[in-house]
Design a protein around this motif. Structure first.
Motif, mmCIF file in Angstrom:
data_model
loop_
_atom_site.group_PDB
_atom_site.id
_atom_site.type_symbol
_atom_site.label_atom_id
_atom_site.label_comp_id
_atom_site.label_asym_id
_atom_site.label_seq_id
_atom_site.Cartn_x
_atom_site.Cartn_y
_atom_site.Cartn_z
ATOM 1 N N CYS B 105 0.809 -1.228 0.000
ATOM 2 C CA CYS B 105 0.000 0.000 0.000
ATOM 3 C C CYS B 105 0.843 1.279 0.000
ATOM 4 C CB CYS B 105 -0.903 0.041 1.225
ATOM 5 S SG CYS B 105 -2.317 -1.051 1.085
ATOM 6 N N LEU B 108 0.498 4.023 -2.487
ATOM 7 C CA LEU B 108 -0.854 4.591 -2.526
ATOM 8 C C LEU B 108 -1.021 5.734 -1.524
ATOM 9 C CD1 LEU B 108 -2.891 1.267 -2.768
ATOM 10 C CD2 LEU B 108 -2.122 2.742 -4.632
ATOM 11 N N ARG B 118 -7.413 0.986 -0.730
ATOM 12 C CA ARG B 118 -6.005 0.599 -0.806
ATOM 13 C C ARG B 118 -5.793 -0.896 -0.661
ATOM 14 N NH1 ARG B 118 -4.006 5.391 3.065
ATOM 15 N NH2 ARG B 118 -4.482 7.094 1.625
ATOM 16 N N THR B 159 0.099 0.807 -8.248
ATOM 17 C CA THR B 159 -0.378 2.102 -8.749
ATOM 18 C C THR B 159 -0.744 2.030 -10.223
ATOM 19 O OG1 THR B 159 1.914 2.697 -9.153
ATOM 20 C CG2 THR B 159 0.935 3.502 -7.100
#
Lengths: 408, 250
Positions: B105, B108, B118, B159
């Motif tokens: 994560c 993010l 996420r 991403t």
């Protein structure tokens, strides 16, 4: 990075570095805790000094004799307090002519050896009139205080302070009706006053009160008094009362130059202010010594943050490579240090209050809780976090991602 | 996708000037799997830094998806990396005390992904790399090297970047996990992702579709895998002809 993410990251970092974060926080806890404890103890002392001074009397103005000065072109002074210039007549004049003087109590003091039933003590003998109880906030525990009749007739009666009673008759013993000998003269005990608290000379509890006239006739001789206590009717007119007394006495003593006055007037407010400023200085001194430990705690934070920056160089490089901006990195490190000092400050306040409660218990001195000091100490601890966290945070933010990622 | 024109990079330390890249030009199209190979000191890491928007060239033009990023400042580069590039490093660079999901994560956090989405994105990325779902909440330092690298690949994917940049991704792995990781890259390539692989090992480069060889700051060879060197003749994703390069390949 949102504020929520920032907080979340910070708490996650602490929970995965519990020991180190805890130890660093300890520095701040000790620093804040000692500042809080010192301020509470100091303010407690200040309060208790003020209370004791208030216990002497309320809105009290004391007229004391000044220095005797020779006349005729050449002035010599035999020192303050040496004059026997104040008389009962002065006190009567103040009582009748000064507006706003609620109560007037002249007194003549000396220290004498006092004996009773084989026990003896050296204590303060105060010759005074019934108004003394109102001027000096004295209350009677058992028996009664001196009456006007006893004063007019120079009665050989005495009222004991509780300490004097304890010394002469034993702790808490019934003294009313017993006889005591002051110097060579025998007096009958007619009352015992309530304890007021106090220590040292002029302890109101270690005193024996007798009628002023008896004091003047049997013990000291003469018609002078050693001081005149005046209580003003309110705090606001203390200055006016003081001024009137001054003018009246100058006139009665036929002194045209106020600089040559043979008396001094002390205002209770002055005493309170002086004592308060002394204890305030003391509090500031204590708090600033404690502040040093806070500073050391702050340096501890900086030290840890710098170590962290070095240790987490790769992490910084990684965060940057996945898109963290300079501000993201510096905010992260700042938030860690501020959170450390903030939590340390919160725990420190609790610890400080706890410690001051213990101190209050052990030395029997009351401590005062001050919301302002708690709030400002909180602010200071957060500020320490910013100040000491700024440099490490900037160092972290300025790391080049390439260098940081290569760092071994 | 990527277009480099006459990229140079010089480092000055004290009085000595080191030339890391002496004028490099090439193009990589979307969907390609390119290996950049060269010995240490050849300039391949410097090139990787420029392609990865970690650094800017001293001179020359670097276009990423048609955007000239040669003169971006630090924050603009950071944003660019976050949106367009996924990195996979030799040393994995995972947060050791954080669990797998938290590691994936991480990018993010710096993007504009709402917190609620996420974990879902992280799971999707992890599933693509074939990591066991049992490991998702393990701390990353409890995983094997191969698993860690797959977490790192998932982090690069999360991403949904236009470019995946892998720097010696198998350098710390044994030959068995090396194969698994490289197959993961091939699979990502088959799904249409653009992958640039930096390595010094010829065998690793063989997994790629196209191999660019760099030495002393210059491209010495650019070939499609399994074909003879076709410097300057590539029809797809070919190089932009540049002075200096012709001599080398001649």
């Amino acid at each position: 990075m949102s504020f929520r993410d920032l907080l979340e990251q910070t708490f996650w970092f602490f929970s995965s570095n519990k020991v180190r974060s805890g130890l660093t926080m300890l520095g701040i806890i000790v620093g804040i805790g000692s500042v809080i404890a010192m301020i509470s103890v100091g303010q407690g002392a200040q309060q208790s000094v003020q209370d004791r001074i208030q216990a002497i009397g309320s809105n009290l103005i004391i007229v004391m004799p000044g220095a005797t000065r020779g006349g005729g072109g050449f002035f010599f002074s035999s020192g303050r307090g040496s004059a026997q210039t104040l008389t009962s007549a002065d006190a009567n004049a103040i009582s009748s002519q000064v507006s706003g003087a609620a109560n007037v109590a002249p007194e003549l003091d000396t220290r004498k050896q006092v004996s009773a039933k084989g026990e003896n003590t050296n204590t303060q003998i105060i010759g005074t009139i019934p108004a003394y109880t109102d001027v000096h906030n004295v209350s009677i525990d058992t028996g009664s205080f001196i009456t006007d009749g006893e004063n007019t007739s120079s009665g050989k009666v005495a009222v004991l302070g509780p300490s004097a009673r304890d010394d002469l008759f034993g702790s808490g013993a019934a003294a009313v009706g017993q006889s005591i000998r002051i110097g060579t003269v025998q007096f009958k005990v007619i009352g015992v006053t309530q304890a007021k608290g106090g220590s040292g000379f002029n302890n109101p509890d270690d005193a024996i009160y007798i009628p002023l006239s008896s004091m003047q006739h049997f013990i000291m001789g003469g018609s002078y008094v050693s001081s005149i206590g005046v209580s003003a009717s309110s705090q606001d007119n203390m200055d006016s009362v003081q001024q009137q007394i001054n003018d009246l006495l100058l006139q009665r003593h036929k002194i045209s130059n106020p600089a040559l006055a043979d008396f001094n007037i002390i205002n209770q407010n002055d005493i309170v202010n002086t004592a308060t400023s002394v204890t305030k200085t003391l509090t500031e001194l204590l708090a600033s010594i404690a502040g040093i430990s806070l500073l050391v705690g702050g340096i501890g934070i900086m030290n840890m943050m710098l170590t962290t920056v070095t240790e987490r160089t790769r992490e910084i490089g990684l965060r940057k490579s996945v898109g963290a901006k300079k501000s993201d990195i510096s905010l992260q490190f700042l938030s860690e240090s501020v959170m450390l000092t903030f939590m340390g400050g919160a725990i420190g306040i609790v610890v400080g209050e706890f410690v001051s409660a213990i101190i209050a218990n052990v030395i029997g001195q009351p401590t005062a809780f001050s919301l302002i000091s708690v709030v400002s100490v909180f602010a200071v601890s957060a500020l320490i976090g910013i100040v000491f966290g700024y440099y490490p945070a900037r160092r972290a933010a300025n790391l080049s991602p390439i260098v940081a990622l290569r760092y071994e | 996708m990527i277009e480099c024109t006459e990229i140079t990079k010089k480092y000055i330390s004290g009085d000595t000037e080191t030339v890391a890249l002496a004028g490099v030009s090439f193009r990589i199209d979307a969907g390609e799997f390119v290996a950049i190979i060269g010995p240490s000191g050849s300039g391949k890491s410097t090139l990787m830094h420029i392609i990865g928007a970690l650094d800017t060239p001293t001179s020359g033009r670097f276009l990423l998806e048609g955007q000239d990023v040669s003169h971006f400042d630090d924050d603009q580069l950071a944003e660019l990396r976050n949106r367009k590039i996924g990195f996979v490093f030799q040393a994995f660079n995972l947060l050791p005390r954080a669990n797998v999901i938290r590691n994936v994560c991480l990018p993010l956090l710096y993007g504009k992904v709402p917190p609620g989405r996420r974990e879902e994105l992280a799971r999707e990325a992890l599933i693509k790399t074939g990591l066991d779902e049992d490991s998702f909440f393990k701390r990353s330092n409890q995983l094997s090297g191969g698993q860690q690298q797959r977490v790192a690949i998932a982090r690069a994917l999360v991403t949904d970047p236009s470019l995946i940049l892998a720097d010696e991704p198998t350098g710390n792995l044994d030959s068995k996990t090396e194969k698994i990781v490289m197959q993961t890259f091939q699979q990502l390539h088959n799904e249409g992702r653009t992958i640039v692989l930096i390595t010094h090992e010829a065998e690793i480069a063989e997994y790629a579709q196209r191999v660019i060889t760099i030495r002393d700051g210059l491209i010495v060879e650019d070939r499609l895998n399994g074909h003879a060197a076709r410097t300057g003749e590539l029809s797809k994703g070919g190089i932009v002809p540049a002075a200096g390069e012709a001599e080398v390949s001649a």
